[in-house]
Design an enzyme around this catalytic site. Structure first.
Site, short mmCIF file in Angstrom:
data_model
loop_
_atom_site.label_atom_id
_atom_site.label_comp_id
_atom_site.label_asym_id
_atom_site.label_seq_id
_atom_site.Cartn_x
_atom_site.Cartn_y
_atom_site.Cartn_z
N SER A 2 -7.34 47.09 -71.35
CA SER A 2 -7.91 46.78 -72.77
C SER A 2 -8.22 48.26 -73.42
CB SER A 2 -9.12 46.08 -72.57
OG SER A 2 -10.04 46.39 -71.69
N GLU A 27 -8.70 33.95 -67.82
CA GLU A 27 -8.86 34.47 -69.21
C GLU A 27 -8.48 33.27 -70.33
OE1 GLU A 27 -7.39 38.23 -70.11
OE2 GLU A 27 -7.99 38.15 -72.31
O1 KIV Z 1 -8.11 44.72 -69.55
C1 KIV Z 1 -9.31 44.16 -69.42
O2 KIV Z 1 -10.19 44.66 -69.80
C2 KIV Z 1 -9.17 42.88 -68.87
C3 KIV Z 1 -10.18 41.92 -69.09
C4 KIV Z 1 -10.39 41.52 -70.59
C5 KIV Z 1 -10.35 40.92 -67.89
O3 KIV Z 1 -8.09 42.64 -68.22
#
Ligand code: KIV
Length: 255
Positions: A42, A172
């Protein structure tokens, strides 16, 4: 706590996971004594400013994993294997080892990649699974598993990952009934994001829960702070005090 010890929390206490991408935030999370830090891809959105996670490279992830590892002395760190890092079993193994060298205690892999998960586990690398919405390959961000065939596939993938021996799995963006079914069916603790209250734990992207970007507002997201507002207020005060020569004052000047 070692990653496999998380299993002991299942059904007893909720697991708290948050993302971090830098030294200072990792230090704060470490001091707050959460269970797990995820260096999530993310970071493609919240650190690098891309629209999704598809441009994040292994080098980007390793850079941030090293920074987080310097700050999190006691909290286990999970490194998120980005898209392209696990195209083949060989790539996945080589890159997962690099995450461990960078300071991660385990890696997260999106989707049911049985061969890869099996290989990493055999090499002694703890793996966290991830089912439901899979941002690396999703065409659009939407709730997954509302219809029976998609729900069945997600359920099946979760069972398969559990059978392989993942130490935990992220669920998710799915209806809470599906997350509940999975949580009850698997041995591994489930950690939800947009998957309702029946999961064994919850994860949020730290920038989202702290309210850095108020335009990002999916239904599942609860903001626990409004840092955007607090930061802007601090900057406005700095601007005002510098412009009016109030800062630096005597107290903040070397003599
Ligand atoms: O990339 C991320 O932060 C994630 C979380 C949302 C689980 O995969």
């Amino acid at each position: 706590m070692k990653l496999n010890a998380l299993r002991m929390k299942k059904g007893k206490a909720k697991i708290i996971m948050l993302t971090a991408y830098d030294y200072q935030m990792a230090k704060i999370l470490d001091e707050a004594r959460i269970d797990l830090i995820l260096v999530g891809d993310s970071l493609g959105m919240v650190i690098q400013g891309y629209k999704n996670t598809k441009s994040v490279t292994v080098e980007d992830m390793l850079y941030h994993t090293r920074a987080v590892a310097r700050g999190a002395e006691n909290t286990p760190i999970v490194g998120d294997m980005p898209i392209k890092s696990d195209r083949t079993v060989e790539d996945a193994l080589r890159n997962a080892k690099r995450f461990i060298e960078a300071g991660a205690h385990g890696v997260k892999i999106e989707g049911n990649r049985s061969k890869i998960v099996k290989t990493l586990l055999k090499a002694g690398i703890p793996v966290m699974g991830h089912v439901g919405l899979l941002p690396q390959t999703a065409e659009s961000y939407r709730v997954k598993g509302k219809q029976p065939p998609e729900a069945q596939k997600i359920f099946h993938d979760a069972l398969k990952l559990d059978e392989l021996g993942v130490f935990s799995m992220v669920l998710e963006c799915m209806p809470e009934t599906l997350a509940k079914r999975i949580t009850e069916a698997v041995m591994a603790p489930t950690i939800g994001i947009g998957a309702g209250k029946y999961c064994d734990g919850q994860v949020l992207v730290i920038n989202d829960m702290l309210g850095f970007d108020e335009s990002f507002a999916p239904k599942y997201l609860k903001r626990y702070a409004s840092l955007n507002k607090i930061i802007k207020e601090a900057i406005a005060k700095f601007q005002e005090e510098v412009s009016s020569s109030v800062y630096p004052d005597k107290e903040h000047t070397y003599h």
